[in-house]
Scaffold this motif. Structure first.
Motif, PDB file in Angstrom:
ATOM      1  N   THR A 105      -9.130   5.829  -1.422  1.00  0.00           N
ATOM      2  CA  THR A 105      -9.456   7.217  -1.256  1.00  0.00           C
ATOM      3  C   THR A 105      -8.425   8.026  -2.066  1.00  0.00           C
ATOM      4  O   THR A 105      -7.329   7.286  -2.573  1.00  0.00           O
ATOM      5  CB  THR A 105      -9.225   8.001   0.100  1.00  0.00           C
ATOM      6  OG1 THR A 105      -9.508   9.301   0.128  1.00  0.00           O
ATOM      7  CG2 THR A 105      -7.996   7.796   0.767  1.00  0.00           C
ATOM      8  N   SER A 121      -9.379   2.554  11.388  1.00  0.00           N
ATOM      9  CA  SER A 121      -8.072   1.699  11.212  1.00  0.00           C
ATOM     10  C   SER A 121      -6.876   2.549  11.628  1.00  0.00           C
ATOM     11  O   SER A 121      -6.739   3.539  11.295  1.00  0.00           O
ATOM     12  CB  SER A 121      -8.075   1.561   9.705  1.00  0.00           C
ATOM     13  OG  SER A 121      -6.851   0.962   9.534  1.00  0.00           O
ATOM     14  N   VAL A 132      -4.141   3.028   8.740  1.00  0.00           N
ATOM     15  CA  VAL A 132      -4.307   4.330   7.791  1.00  0.00           C
ATOM     16  C   VAL A 132      -4.092   5.531   8.413  1.00  0.00           C
ATOM     17  O   VAL A 132      -3.683   6.592   7.904  1.00  0.00           O
ATOM     18  CB  VAL A 132      -5.598   4.193   7.059  1.00  0.00           C
ATOM     19  CG1 VAL A 132      -5.664   3.113   5.906  1.00  0.00           C
ATOM     20  CG2 VAL A 132      -6.802   4.254   7.870  1.00  0.00           C
ATOM     21  N   ASP A 190     -14.232   5.165  16.189  1.00  0.00           N
ATOM     22  CA  ASP A 190     -15.292   4.400  15.644  1.00  0.00           C
ATOM     23  C   ASP A 190     -16.564   5.325  15.525  1.00  0.00           C
ATOM     24  O   ASP A 190     -17.019   5.909  16.572  1.00  0.00           O
ATOM     25  CB  ASP A 190     -15.332   3.019  16.596  1.00  0.00           C
ATOM     26  CG  ASP A 190     -16.454   2.310  15.844  1.00  0.00           C
ATOM     27  OD1 ASP A 190     -17.039   2.533  15.164  1.00  0.00           O
ATOM     28  OD2 ASP A 190     -16.487   1.371  16.491  1.00  0.00           O
ATOM     29  N   ASN A 228     -18.448   8.026   1.606  1.00  0.00           N
ATOM     30  CA  ASN A 228     -18.115   6.471   1.214  1.00  0.00           C
ATOM     31  C   ASN A 228     -17.546   5.924   2.410  1.00  0.00           C
ATOM     32  O   ASN A 228     -16.771   4.817   2.470  1.00  0.00           O
ATOM     33  CB  ASN A 228     -16.759   6.717   0.210  1.00  0.00           C
ATOM     34  CG  ASN A 228     -17.217   7.678  -0.811  1.00  0.00           C
ATOM     35  OD1 ASN A 228     -17.906   7.318  -1.679  1.00  0.00           O
ATOM     36  ND2 ASN A 228     -16.252   8.652  -1.034  1.00  0.00           N
TER      37      ASN A 228
END
Ligand code: SAM
Length: 398
Positions: A203, A271, A274, A324, A342
């Motif tokens: 990103t 995640s 991140v 999620d 994306n």
């Protein structure tokens, strides 16, 4: 052997090595650079656009250097002499086997890596990254069931490059050993670590600038008018990765007269790693060099050692959480705009359908959904109108 093959090989033999990718930033070079990052390259440097190999003046080094001689001191100055750095050539630059090997040898020698490897037995241990067919199928199923990502039959290199560091960290001998541990289902953390490693977190700030321009010129003036009494807006960056998308939106709002409004931006990702990074709002030089206008860097970031941290007013506009996307999201909304860019490219059709349906339920009527360039709601969810703003497609919730 081209640069990417070389990188794969170096990654296999020296999983801990910092690898720099040195490639021209034309369209093909950029694609190769991205591929290299996915394969585990640590950093990238732009390579001068030259026709011949070494005669044009270099934008980085400013002189007519043979680039192989120039990049090494440059890399060392940036990353310190003690670190191991290898630069690989992109496939487009036709690096021959010999050139690649010479290049690697030159770097290895110069960075004194050989000496380091000799003194560190952990570094010298060879990890077997080859995956048995039954374990490959097990990993495909495992990642799909845990996060929804579909990894096709030709993604061996991705498993190898992403899982080798985990194998090493846990003192295992091979990816097959790792699969045995996963099958035993005894270690939830390991399970999560493997799945997280298989997510692609690419990103950057102002990714797809035409979309931000559509928000600035069409959506924000409309919302400014409609909400002038309540002066509150809510946005969601779904699959926000390390936060650049959500923070870009925050800066855009500050730049366009929403400073005194009640703005809530939610950034979410599967995640934890991140999400934790996004919360800190700290970015490396190479990350702020990608897409962020210099004026915004100066205005909204503070130096944090060698890195840059977003200033508190920007960070306060954004909250990050782990979510999620396959779970129910109805309680998150309502939002004026949702980015879901994306990430659906990695999902199968059923998952895409569920995710888009859930997102629809979180949007105000007339709210916008923005997708990545290769994504669409077409034949997935009919309750969106497709509109074109400039050259951007936006999906408007009915
Ligand atoms: C390529 S990044 C996209 C980042 C950002 N949206 C952009 O376009 O720049 C994809 C992100 O989707 C996240 N992701 C993958 N599967 C997910 C899932 N099931 N739920 C939530 N996030 C997921 C990954 O962790 C990764 O950070």
């Amino acid at each position: 052997m081209n640069g990417l093959e070389m990188l794969r090989r170096v990654r296999r033999e020296y999983p801990q090595l910092r690898v720099g990718m040195f490639s021209t930033l034309n369209e093909r070079g950029a694609a190769i650079t991205l591929e290299a990052l996915i394969l585990g390259a640590t950093t990238t440097w732009p390579r001068p656009r030259t026709k011949g190999r070494s005669t044009a003046p270099s934008p980085i080094f400013g002189k007519r250097y043979p680039e192989d001689q120039a990049v090494l001191p440059y890399a060392r100055a940036q990353h310190g002499g003690s670190q191991a750095l290898i630069s690989t050539r992109g496939a487009a630059s036709a690096g021959s086997l010999t050139a690649c090997f010479l290049w690697v040898r030159l770097c290895l020698r110069s960075c004194a890596l050989r000496a380091e490897l000799k003194t560190d037995p952990m570094e010298r241990r060879t990890i077997i990254t080859e995956i048995l067919p039954e374990n490959y199928r097990f990993l495909q199923k495992h990642v799909h069931s845990q996060v929804g990502i579909v990894l096709e039959d030709n993604k061996h290199y991705l498993f190898e490059s992403r899982l080798a560091p985990i194998v090493k960290q846990h003192g295992l001998g091979s990816i097959n050993d790792l699969c045995a541990l996963l099958r035993a289902k005894r270690d939830v953390d390991l399970d999560h670590q493997v799945v997280e490693a298989m997510t692609t977190n690419e990103t950057y700030f102002y990714r797809d600038p035409a979309q931000y321009e559509a928000i600035r010129t069409v959506l924000l003036p409309k919302l400014k008018q409609e909400r002038r009494d309540r002066r509150n807006l809510r946005f969601w960056s779904a699959a926000s990765s390390s936060g650049q998308e959500a923070y870009t939106l925050a800066m855009l709002l500050l730049e366009n007269g929403f400073k005194d409004w009640n703005i809530q931006i939610l950034g979410t990702d599967f995640s934890e790693k991140v999400v934790e990074r996004a919360r800190c709002g700290i970015y490396q030089q190479i990350e702020v060099d990608r897409g962020l206008p210099a004026a915004l860097l100066v205005k909204y970031f503070n130096r944090s050692g060698l890195d840059w941290q977003l200033s508190e007013p920007v960070r306060k506009m954004v909250r990050f959480d782990t979510i999620d996307l396959r779970k129910s999201m109805r309680t998150l909304g309502p939002f004026d705009l949702v980015f879901c860019r994306n990430v659906m490219i990695y999902f199968d059709n059923d998952t895409k359908r569920n995710v888009v349906k859930e997102i629809h339920s979180t949007l105000f009527r007339g709210g916008w959904l923005l997708l990545g360039g290769a994504e669409t709601t077409f034949s997935i969810e009919e309750r969106f109108d497709r509109e074109t703003v400039g050259n951007v497609t936006v999906y408007v919730a009915r």
